[in-house]
Design an enzyme around this catalytic site. Structure first.
Site, mmCIF file in Angstrom:
data_model
loop_
_atom_site.group_PDB
_atom_site.id
_atom_site.type_symbol
_atom_site.label_atom_id
_atom_site.label_comp_id
_atom_site.label_asym_id
_atom_site.label_seq_id
_atom_site.Cartn_x
_atom_site.Cartn_y
_atom_site.Cartn_z
ATOM 1 N N ARG A 59 -31.202 37.957 69.793
ATOM 2 C CA ARG A 59 -30.844 38.940 71.055
ATOM 3 C C ARG A 59 -30.913 39.718 71.144
ATOM 4 O O ARG A 59 -30.459 40.164 72.292
ATOM 5 C CB ARG A 59 -29.101 38.203 71.990
ATOM 6 C CG ARG A 59 -28.536 36.673 71.650
ATOM 7 C CD ARG A 59 -27.651 36.550 71.637
ATOM 8 N NE ARG A 59 -26.587 35.522 71.496
ATOM 9 C CZ ARG A 59 -26.576 34.057 71.986
ATOM 10 N NH1 ARG A 59 -26.604 34.502 73.141
ATOM 11 N NH2 ARG A 59 -25.560 32.999 71.695
ATOM 12 N N LYS A 78 -28.908 44.117 55.794
ATOM 13 C CA LYS A 78 -28.318 45.303 56.065
ATOM 14 C C LYS A 78 -27.810 46.192 54.604
ATOM 15 O O LYS A 78 -27.387 47.414 54.385
ATOM 16 C CB LYS A 78 -27.181 44.653 56.422
ATOM 17 C CG LYS A 78 -26.966 44.595 57.594
ATOM 18 C CD LYS A 78 -26.316 43.818 58.639
ATOM 19 C CE LYS A 78 -25.579 43.988 60.267
ATOM 20 N NZ LYS A 78 -24.783 42.712 60.137
ATOM 21 N N ASP A 105 -21.655 48.786 63.881
ATOM 22 C CA ASP A 105 -20.553 46.876 63.995
ATOM 23 C C ASP A 105 -18.811 48.198 64.122
ATOM 24 O O ASP A 105 -18.818 46.930 64.507
ATOM 25 C CB ASP A 105 -20.395 46.428 62.810
ATOM 26 C CG ASP A 105 -21.849 45.872 63.157
ATOM 27 O OD1 ASP A 105 -21.812 44.940 64.426
ATOM 28 O OD2 ASP A 105 -22.331 45.287 61.920
ATOM 29 N N GLY A 131 -11.669 36.067 56.779
ATOM 30 C CA GLY A 131 -12.665 36.162 55.923
ATOM 31 C C GLY A 131 -12.781 37.893 54.941
ATOM 32 O O GLY A 131 -12.056 39.249 55.519
ATOM 33 N N GLY A 191 -16.663 39.334 54.126
ATOM 34 C CA GLY A 191 -17.848 39.555 53.928
ATOM 35 C C GLY A 191 -17.481 40.897 54.861
ATOM 36 O O GLY A 191 -17.281 41.194 54.987
ATOM 37 N N GLY A 192 -19.018 40.917 55.092
ATOM 38 C CA GLY A 192 -20.105 42.449 55.988
ATOM 39 C C GLY A 192 -18.947 42.165 57.103
ATOM 40 O O GLY A 192 -18.359 43.745 57.864
HETATM 41 N N1 LIG Z 1 -19.647 39.547 67.287
HETATM 42 C C1 LIG Z 1 -20.965 40.302 66.829
HETATM 43 O O1 LIG Z 1 -21.103 41.256 66.935
HETATM 44 C C2 LIG Z 1 -20.495 40.462 64.813
HETATM 45 C C3 LIG Z 1 -21.020 40.687 64.146
HETATM 46 C C4 LIG Z 1 -21.110 40.604 63.004
HETATM 47 C C5 LIG Z 1 -20.258 39.431 62.056
HETATM 48 N N2 LIG Z 1 -20.103 38.329 63.419
HETATM 49 C C6 LIG Z 1 -19.592 36.904 63.066
HETATM 50 O O2 LIG Z 1 -19.105 37.515 61.671
HETATM 51 C C7 LIG Z 1 -19.429 36.311 61.503
HETATM 52 C C8 LIG Z 1 -19.167 36.826 59.596
HETATM 53 O O3 LIG Z 1 -20.228 37.014 59.339
HETATM 54 P P1 LIG Z 1 -20.029 37.513 58.640
HETATM 55 O O4 LIG Z 1 -21.632 38.902 58.386
HETATM 56 O O5 LIG Z 1 -18.972 38.397 57.595
HETATM 57 O O6 LIG Z 1 -20.443 37.049 57.234
HETATM 58 P P2 LIG Z 1 -20.554 36.673 55.446
HETATM 59 O O7 LIG Z 1 -20.142 37.989 55.061
HETATM 60 O O8 LIG Z 1 -21.866 35.662 54.863
HETATM 61 O O9 LIG Z 1 -19.357 36.313 55.458
HETATM 62 C C9 LIG Z 1 -19.210 35.099 55.762
HETATM 63 C C10 LIG Z 1 -16.876 34.806 55.744
HETATM 64 O O10 LIG Z 1 -16.885 33.514 56.108
HETATM 65 C C11 LIG Z 1 -16.125 32.831 55.290
HETATM 66 N N3 LIG Z 1 -16.836 31.289 55.433
HETATM 67 C C12 LIG Z 1 -17.810 30.901 55.822
HETATM 68 N N4 LIG Z 1 -17.463 29.804 55.391
HETATM 69 C C13 LIG Z 1 -16.545 29.275 55.652
HETATM 70 C C14 LIG Z 1 -15.524 28.172 54.788
HETATM 71 N N5 LIG Z 1 -16.094 26.782 55.036
HETATM 72 N N6 LIG Z 1 -14.361 28.438 54.828
HETATM 73 C C15 LIG Z 1 -13.946 29.590 54.862
HETATM 74 N N7 LIG Z 1 -14.085 30.675 54.817
HETATM 75 C C16 LIG Z 1 -15.504 30.699 55.168
HETATM 76 C C17 LIG Z 1 -16.438 33.419 53.893
HETATM 77 O O11 LIG Z 1 -15.572 33.473 52.745
HETATM 78 P P3 LIG Z 1 -15.948 33.154 51.355
HETATM 79 O O12 LIG Z 1 -15.605 34.547 50.836
HETATM 80 O O13 LIG Z 1 -15.296 31.982 51.019
HETATM 81 O O14 LIG Z 1 -17.419 32.825 51.403
HETATM 82 C C18 LIG Z 1 -16.429 34.654 54.021
HETATM 83 O O15 LIG Z 1 -15.428 35.130 54.290
HETATM 84 C C19 LIG Z 1 -19.959 35.855 61.541
HETATM 85 O O16 LIG Z 1 -19.977 34.183 62.318
HETATM 86 C C20 LIG Z 1 -20.927 36.808 62.270
HETATM 87 O O17 LIG Z 1 -21.568 36.343 63.175
HETATM 88 C C21 LIG Z 1 -20.217 38.855 64.677
#
Ligand SMILES: NC(=O)c1ccc[n+]([C@@H]2O[C@H](COP(=O)([O-])OP(=O)(O)OC[C@H]3O[C@@H](n4cnc5c(N)ncnc54)[C@H](OP(=O)(O)O)[C@@H]3O)[C@@H](O)[C@H]2O)c1
Length: 277
Positions: free
Chosen positions: A18, A68, A104, A130, A132-133
């Site tokens: 977006r 990233k 972020d 969570g 992750g990143g």
């Molecule tokens: N609003 C914003 O500006 C913004 C910015 C960044 C990210 N986000 C959102 O934040 C979220 C995470 O992003 P990220 O970059 O951190 O992703 P990421 O690094 O891939 O981390 C994903 C996280 O979600 C967990 N997860 C995924 N599927 C799962 C499931 N079925 N059950 C339980 N836990 C699960 C993972 O757990 P495991 O470690 O166990 O795999 C991990 O902690 C996304 O939805 C993204 O759209 C939003």
């Protein structure tokens, strides 16, 4: 050199981004002679492509999945936020050098402060779902804002443990918990942040219950598609304060736009509508 300022978001794939809509709205609003485009670049090609961008007139770019972390060895300098998070989402080109930052952290904290005036990170324990990143950016933001206790809940506990080791410092209590310990982690918390992809369109939903949260607690969901997640609905039904994920997306773009185009943009309803359209 041309007056036209160029910037981009680099990802693979990138069609879902977006960011061109967001920056395009501001370029129009401020009458800036510039363009912001989406550049699909394969991870293997980033090292070759990134240094060529300033030669083509780009002032900087945003980086999204999967770039990233890959970009880290390609930048000449990174700031404290990018270093702590271990990821760069914005680079700028200046005097033949590449500077990296992570906006972020700013986006997360600034929208929290705007949504909850008087927010204090030391008001009570925070729960972050969570590891992750996004969770790294959340943790760094909260720690820098003075949080005293953070409980990280993650499906894979080892990842949560690695995260709390990374952020450990005197005066800060950190816990790593798996999903079985979630209810206990939530007990008495004044802030709960969802930084997992649970609740996102097409992903499974949360099983977590908000029963134990402190009265008046804040529930902040980083997921913005859908805008009102089931977690936020659950929080609203309990009379808790809620913060959606779209604001963070808008606020993280603000310092990037400023760096690329030299204007500090405003975040308003028209921008929200343009990005949601
Ligand atoms: N609003 C914003 O500006 C913004 C910015 C960044 C990210 N986000 C959102 O934040 C979220 C995470 O992003 P990220 O970059 O951190 O992703 P990421 O690094 O891939 O981390 C994903 C996280 O979600 C967990 N997860 C995924 N599927 C799962 C499931 N079925 N059950 C339980 N836990 C699960 C993972 O757990 P495991 O470690 O166990 O795999 C991990 O902690 C996304 O939805 C993204 O759209 C939003």
């Amino acid at each position: 050199m041309s007056d036209l300022k160029l910037a981009a978001v680099i990802g693979w794939p990138i069609h879902h981004s977006r960011s061109p809509k967001l920056h395009g709205h501001w370029l129009k609003q401020y009458g800036i002679s510039g363009t912001y485009i989406a550049l699909p670049i394969r991870p293997d090609d980033l090292a070759d492509c990134l240094p060529r961008l300033p030669k083509m007139g780009f002032t900087g770019c945003n980086l999204t999945i999967p770039h990233k972390e890959i970009v880290l060895p390609l930048v000449d300098e990174i700031d404290a936020a990018a270093q702590a998070v271990g990821a760069v989402n914005t680079v700028t080109f200046r005097d033949g050098r590449i500077f990296g930052t992570n906006t972020d952290v700013y986006g997360f904290m600034e929208y929290l402060r705007v949504s909850v005036p008087g927010f204090r990170a030391d008001a009570g324990p925070a729960v972050v779902l969570g590891a992750g990143g996004a969770s790294r950016a959340v943790l760094y933001g909260l720690v820098e804002a003075g949080a005293r206790e953070i409980r990280v809940v993650n499906r894979s506990k080892a990842r949560a443990e690695a995260l709390i080791q990374h952020f450990a410092r005197p005066g800060l209590t950190l816990h790593a918990v798996d999903e079985a310990g979630a209810a206990e982690a939530v007990a008495g918390a004044s802030l709960l942040v969802n930084a997992t992809s649970l609740g996102m369109t097409g992903q499974p939903d949360h099983t977590i219950t908000l029963d134990g949260l402190a009265a008046g607690a804040i529930v902040y969901d980083l997921v913005y598609s859908p805008l009102e997640t089931s977690l936020l609905r659950q929080a609203k039904a309990r009379g808790l304060r809620t913060v959606d994920g779209l604001g963070m997306l808008l606020y993280q773009a603000k310092p990037a736009f400023e760096r690329f185009f030299g204007v500090t943009p405003e975040i308003d309803d028209a921008l929200r509508a343009a990005v949601l359209a």
